[in-house]
Design a protein around this motif. Structure first.
Motif, PDB file in Angstrom:
ATOM      1  N   LEU B  63       0.830  -1.206   0.000  1.00 30.81           N
ATOM      2  CA  LEU B  63       0.000   0.000   0.000  1.00 30.81           C
ATOM      3  C   LEU B  63       0.864   1.256   0.000  1.00 30.81           C
ATOM      4  O   LEU B  63       0.581   2.234  -0.701  1.00 30.81           O
ATOM      5  N   MET B  64       1.928   1.222   0.779  1.00 30.65           N
ATOM      6  CA  MET B  64       2.830   2.381   0.837  1.00 30.65           C
ATOM      7  C   MET B  64       3.524   2.603  -0.505  1.00 30.65           C
ATOM      8  O   MET B  64       3.663   3.733  -0.959  1.00 30.65           O
ATOM      9  N   GLU B  98      -7.003  -7.018  -4.125  1.00 26.39           N
ATOM     10  CA  GLU B  98      -7.984  -6.606  -5.135  1.00 26.39           C
ATOM     11  C   GLU B  98      -9.383  -7.020  -4.681  1.00 26.39           C
ATOM     12  O   GLU B  98     -10.342  -6.261  -4.804  1.00 26.39           O
ATOM     13  N   THR B  99      -9.471  -8.227  -4.157  1.00 28.31           N
ATOM     14  CA  THR B  99     -10.762  -8.715  -3.638  1.00 28.31           C
ATOM     15  C   THR B  99     -11.306  -7.782  -2.559  1.00 28.31           C
ATOM     16  O   THR B  99     -12.510  -7.579  -2.443  1.00 28.31           O
ATOM     17  N   LYS B 100     -10.399  -7.228  -1.772  1.00 33.53           N
ATOM     18  CA  LYS B 100     -10.827  -6.312  -0.696  1.00 33.53           C
ATOM     19  C   LYS B 100     -11.136  -4.905  -1.212  1.00 33.53           C
ATOM     20  O   LYS B 100     -11.576  -4.048  -0.456  1.00 33.53           O
ATOM     21  N   GLY B 101     -10.883  -4.694  -2.487  1.00 33.01           N
ATOM     22  CA  GLY B 101     -11.160  -3.378  -3.051  1.00 33.01           C
ATOM     23  C   GLY B 101     -10.103  -2.337  -2.768  1.00 33.01           C
ATOM     24  O   GLY B 101     -10.335  -1.148  -2.950  1.00 33.01           O
ATOM     25  N   TRP B 102      -8.932  -2.759  -2.335  1.00 38.70           N
ATOM     26  CA  TRP B 102      -7.865  -1.808  -2.004  1.00 38.70           C
ATOM     27  C   TRP B 102      -7.090  -1.368  -3.234  1.00 38.70           C
ATOM     28  O   TRP B 102      -6.468  -0.317  -3.234  1.00 38.70           O
ATOM     29  N   ILE B 103      -7.103  -2.221  -4.225  1.00 40.09           N
ATOM     30  CA  ILE B 103      -6.394  -1.949  -5.474  1.00 40.09           C
ATOM     31  C   ILE B 103      -7.277  -2.335  -6.650  1.00 40.09           C
ATOM     32  O   ILE B 103      -8.222  -3.111  -6.500  1.00 40.09           O
ATOM     33  N   VAL B 117      -1.161  -2.013 -11.392  1.00 43.58           N
ATOM     34  CA  VAL B 117      -1.967  -2.099 -10.175  1.00 43.58           C
ATOM     35  C   VAL B 117      -2.074  -0.712  -9.565  1.00 43.58           C
ATOM     36  O   VAL B 117      -1.057  -0.042  -9.359  1.00 43.58           O
ATOM     37  N   GLN B 118      -3.286  -0.291  -9.308  1.00 47.15           N
ATOM     38  CA  GLN B 118      -3.491   1.061  -8.787  1.00 47.15           C
ATOM     39  C   GLN B 118      -4.205   1.057  -7.437  1.00 47.15           C
ATOM     40  O   GLN B 118      -5.133   0.284  -7.217  1.00 47.15           O
TER      41      GLN B 118
END
Lengths: 173, 173
Positions: B63-64, B98-103, B117-118
């Motif tokens: 994430l960082m 991605e499943t968690k919606g973070w990316i 990946v964003q």
DNA sequence: TTTTTATGATTAGCCAGCTAACTACTTTTG
DNA sequence: CAAAAGTAGTTAGCTGGCTAATCATAAAAA
């Protein structure tokens, strides 16, 4: 920021953790990362010695437990207690070790649920072969420290450990 | 020997490693175990803070990386390089994130093999929420040390690290 | 004595690390 | 230009850690 590229995760993290933290506040962060990095590199070296001998840390400890046990035999539940791991983990570890012929599982005469685990000659040999290497590796890893430095390091680790346990206790409330 | 029972693996190991080693030779072994134990307990506390925020260390670092990247976007291969992990590991980590919606993953216009990946707003919020806790935790963990002790510890870690790398280099030959 | 609770060991599934293999794509070589 | 080599991302399988569930057995409670 992207101009930095590292192959060692703790060092990677250094940049990240320090992001948004002013220079004055980064002492503990740097220390955390140094601690982490130094420890992990040391552990990596130690693990590779274990690996050369077909061992992992848990396997090694279990072999030692059995070597020192009465009749070289213990129950999985006892091993999991002593190891500080779950019975599920121990079950899997023992299964692999049995496959390798390092241990044998038998039936308990006193409790039908229990499956005593005994060290084999093969398992014993694996252990005997590793022990001197273990000793040498550990000595080598700290060979650069003087006796005084060892004393200092021990003191500092003890201080950190006490504080960590205090913190952990407070977290449980 | 079996009258001892511990729930913390490094402490377990203490008994084992010292078995067969004379009292005069156990300094480095004790130090090794202390180092290991102290570090692991500290890491356990840190990991539990990460966990409370639905994070793991690798997730946090990724994430960082994305937060700091141009357009909050990176290639998996770049992430794996910077993280110091394999592409296989990164692939799995990113999948869960991605499943968690973070990316979000998109298609590259320049290379059909690449999947940029964003970081999402959701991912960014997770990170922003964690950062102050991260900072506080790290500070708390070393709160018992004086500035002088921090300096000492840093010096000693550096010494161990250099020696470890030397040892690792020799092992590769 | 019967029922309830506890315990021993195992398995499934998850996680994060690895290696190896694979497919699709890109680049380099001949 | 075609073939060979290299690369991006994914999957399978392994390891060792965990939790939860399961079955069989033992112990405690009713």
């Amino acid at each position: 920021m992207e101009k930095f590229s590292f192959v060692d995760r703790p060092s990677n993290q250094r940049i990240q953790l320090m992001n948004g933290i002013s220079k004055n506040d980064s002492t503990n962060v740097e220390l955390f990362l140094n601690f982490q990095w130094t420890y992990r590199n040391m552990q990596k070296v130690y693990d590779s010695i274990l690996n050369e001998n077909d061992l992992s840390e848990s396997r090694f400890i279990i072999l030692m437990f059995l070597k020192n046990a009465s009749n070289h035999e213990l129950l999985p539940s006892v091993i999991s207690e002593k190891l500080g791991a779950t019975r599920a983990t121990v079950s899997k570890l023992l299964k692999a070790m049995e496959t390798k012929g390092w241990i044998i599982k038998s039936s308990s005469t006193t409790d039908k649920r229990s499956i005593p685990v005994q060290l084999t000659t093969k398992g014993s040999k694996i252990l005997e072969k590793f022990l001197p290497k273990n000793f040498n590796t550990v000595n080598q890893l700290f060979s650069s420290l003087t006796n005084e430095e060892i004393k200092q390091f021990t003191y500092l680790l003890s201080k950190i450990q006490k504080n960590t346990q205090k913190f952990a206790s407070e977290m449980e409330k």
